[in-house]
Design a protein around this motif. Structure first.
Motif, short mmCIF file in Angstrom:
data_model
loop_
_atom_site.label_atom_id
_atom_site.label_comp_id
_atom_site.label_asym_id
_atom_site.label_seq_id
_atom_site.Cartn_x
_atom_site.Cartn_y
_atom_site.Cartn_z
N TRP A 71 0.84 -1.20 0.00
CA TRP A 71 0.00 0.00 0.00
C TRP A 71 0.88 1.26 0.00
N ASN A 72 1.87 1.27 0.91
CA ASN A 72 2.78 2.42 0.99
C ASN A 72 3.59 2.58 -0.31
N GLY A 73 4.00 1.47 -0.90
CA GLY A 73 4.73 1.53 -2.17
C GLY A 73 3.87 2.11 -3.29
N ALA A 74 2.59 1.71 -3.31
CA ALA A 74 1.68 2.25 -4.32
C ALA A 74 1.48 3.75 -4.12
N LEU A 75 1.35 4.19 -2.87
CA LEU A 75 1.20 5.62 -2.59
C LEU A 75 2.45 6.39 -3.00
N ALA A 76 3.62 5.81 -2.76
CA ALA A 76 4.88 6.46 -3.16
C ALA A 76 4.97 6.56 -4.68
#
Length: 158
Positions: A71-76
């Motif tokens: 999720w955090n990778g997608a947001l980044a």
């Protein structure tokens, strides 16, 4: 130097300069469109990752941790594309106006001193020079400066 540019660019070279500027504007627009499409796809990924994270059993920390990482990778990824798009929009050159295009086609008035009717702005002149020149080498000899102009391409009449 302006006189040398006028001498070498009339009239076919002026058309080539206009085409080069137009092509640069088109390429910039295409790159913007590609980034916008990638951003649209990238915005879907965090939403999907968030849904997956919300549905996981909180007691399963290993899976929850992996889903949170995705999720955090997608947001980044979304942030990176947004920043790239913003940078592209900031660096995008202003399109040539109708008056500037007509002035380029006449080319003579372009290099008149500023303030005279028909003279191009300094910005337009700089854009022309950037399109047609690859490099300028200056050599100082006493009280004189000698310029060596390296042109982008040889422009020959058809």
């Amino acid at each position: 130097m302006g006189g040398e540019i006028v001498r070498l660019l009339q009239p076919l070279g002026v058309e080539a300069a206009i085409q080069a500027i137009t092509q640069c504007e088109h390429q910039s627009g295409e790159k913007q469109r590609q980034i916008e499409l990638a951003l649209e796809q990238a915005r879907y990924d965090p939403t999907r990752a968030h849904r997956q994270y919300d549905t996981v059993d909180p007691d399963n920390r290993l899976v929850a941790g992996e889903l949170e990482r995705r999720w955090n990778g997608a947001l980044a990824g979304v942030r990176a594309l947004e920043e790239e798009l913003e940078a592209l929009l900031r660096q995008r050159p202003a399109a040539l106006g109708v008056e500037e295009r007509q002035g380029l086609l006449k080319m003579g008035p372009i290099w008149r001193p500023p303030g005279i009717i028909g003279a191009a702005t300094a910005v337009t002149r700089k854009r022309i020079v950037r399109v047609v020149l690859r490099e300028i080498v200056a050599q100082v000899e006493g009280d004189q400066i000698h310029l060596l102009l390296h042109w982008q391409v040889a422009i020959t009449p058809a």
